[in-house]
Design a protein around this motif. Structure first.
Motif, PDB file in Angstrom:
ATOM      1  N   HIS A  29      -8.252  -2.321  29.679  1.00  0.00           N
ATOM      2  CA  HIS A  29      -7.803  -1.006  29.238  1.00  0.00           C
ATOM      3  C   HIS A  29      -6.417  -1.079  28.610  1.00  0.00           C
ATOM      4  N   GLU A  30      -5.800  -2.241  28.651  1.00  0.00           N
ATOM      5  CA  GLU A  30      -4.469  -2.395  28.080  1.00  0.00           C
ATOM      6  C   GLU A  30      -4.553  -2.551  26.573  1.00  0.00           C
ATOM      7  N   ILE A  31      -3.603  -1.927  25.900  1.00  0.00           N
ATOM      8  CA  ILE A  31      -3.527  -2.048  24.445  1.00  0.00           C
ATOM      9  C   ILE A  31      -2.976  -3.444  24.130  1.00  0.00           C
ATOM     10  N   LEU A  36       0.489  -2.990  19.714  1.00  0.00           N
ATOM     11  CA  LEU A  36       1.790  -2.413  20.075  1.00  0.00           C
ATOM     12  C   LEU A  36       2.894  -2.890  19.142  1.00  0.00           C
ATOM     13  N   TYR A  71       4.923   8.048  17.631  1.00  0.00           N
ATOM     14  CA  TYR A  71       4.022   7.767  18.741  1.00  0.00           C
ATOM     15  C   TYR A  71       3.331   9.029  19.209  1.00  0.00           C
ATOM     16  N   GLY A  74       2.565   9.193  25.495  1.00  0.00           N
ATOM     17  CA  GLY A  74       2.588   7.966  26.282  1.00  0.00           C
ATOM     18  C   GLY A  74       2.556   6.687  25.470  1.00  0.00           C
ATOM     19  N   LYS A  75       2.837   6.764  24.184  1.00  0.00           N
ATOM     20  CA  LYS A  75       2.781   5.602  23.284  1.00  0.00           C
ATOM     21  C   LYS A  75       1.410   4.923  23.320  1.00  0.00           C
ATOM     22  N   THR A  76       0.348   5.736  23.500  1.00  0.00           N
ATOM     23  CA  THR A  76      -1.009   5.189  23.525  1.00  0.00           C
ATOM     24  C   THR A  76      -1.739   5.415  22.210  1.00  0.00           C
ATOM     25  N   SER A  77      -1.054   6.014  21.254  1.00  0.00           N
ATOM     26  CA  SER A  77      -1.623   6.229  19.927  1.00  0.00           C
ATOM     27  C   SER A  77      -0.461   6.342  18.950  1.00  0.00           C
ATOM     28  N   TYR A 100      -5.561   4.751  17.280  1.00  0.00           N
ATOM     29  CA  TYR A 100      -5.607   4.567  18.718  1.00  0.00           C
ATOM     30  C   TYR A 100      -6.466   3.358  19.064  1.00  0.00           C
ATOM     31  N   TRP A 101      -6.146   2.745  20.189  1.00  0.00           N
ATOM     32  CA  TRP A 101      -6.918   1.623  20.700  1.00  0.00           C
ATOM     33  C   TRP A 101      -8.036   2.169  21.569  1.00  0.00           C
TER      34      TRP A 101
END
Length: 190
Positions: A29-31, A36, A71, A74-77, A100-101
């Motif tokens: 689940h980690e990008i 990054l 970003y 949460g810096k997830t996208s 997004y990942w």
């Protein structure tokens, strides 16, 4: 080639597919670091990149184009937009982006949407891990009249320059459309 709304919905569902609750997903689940690092490179400084419009005309009156990257939660996208400039002023947003990942699919996906008569209003794409410093992405663009076509981009960051080329992809063959050299803006112009 016209596509039905059902087919478009199916493509979107596949792009956003996640395993049902309770199913085991063994994918990380980690990008990945390469994603990054690419995002960090895009938002560095102000997150704004400017390219001169070398094809200025009566039909395309813009002096330059800008890209702005920020970003997501949460810096997830990564959220971005492509806009037009006249006399240094932002006059029109051409496209907006969401990168997004997807942890289930292990893919870097892009949803691109805008108001581009003749070009398209929606694009769904995937970016790939850079090879030899060159990033590559492929998107399916949905035109305003229902047609679709594939485009590709290859880009490379050298210092504060992003050298980007776009391609039509026809029967698997990449046919160059054009390119831009984007300059990273280190400070915000007010």
């Amino acid at each position: 080639m016209k596509l039905s709304y059902t087919f478009i919905a199916l493509i979107i569902m596949i792009a956003f597919h996640t395993p049902a609750c309770g199913q085991q997903n063994t994918a990380s689940h980690e990008i990945p670091a390469w994603v990054l690092e690419g995002w960090e490179e895009q938002v560095e400084g102000t997150g704004i990149w400017i390219a001169e419009n070398t094809n200025k005309s009566d039909k395309i009156p813009y002096d330059a184009y800008g890209m702005e990257w920020k970003y997501g939660p949460g810096k997830t996208s990564l959220k971005g937009r492509l806009y037009a400039l006249i006399d240094g002023k932002d006059v029109f947003t051409l496209w907006e982006f969401l990168n997004y990942w997807h942890p289930g699919e292990q893919k870097l996906l892009t949803v691109q949407y805008g108001n581009n008569p003749g070009l398209g209003n929606l694009a769904l794409g995937q970016s790939f891990k850079p090879e030899n410093g060159i990033s590559k992405s492929i998107s399916l663009v949905f035109g305003p009249n229902g047609n679709t076509y594939s485009v590709g981009h290859k880009s490379e960051v050298v210092g504060d320059e992003l050298r980007s080329n776009s391609f039509n992809i026809i029967d698997g063959e990449w046919q160059k459309r054009g390119g831009f050299t984007w300059i990273r803006q280190k400070t915000q112009n007010k």
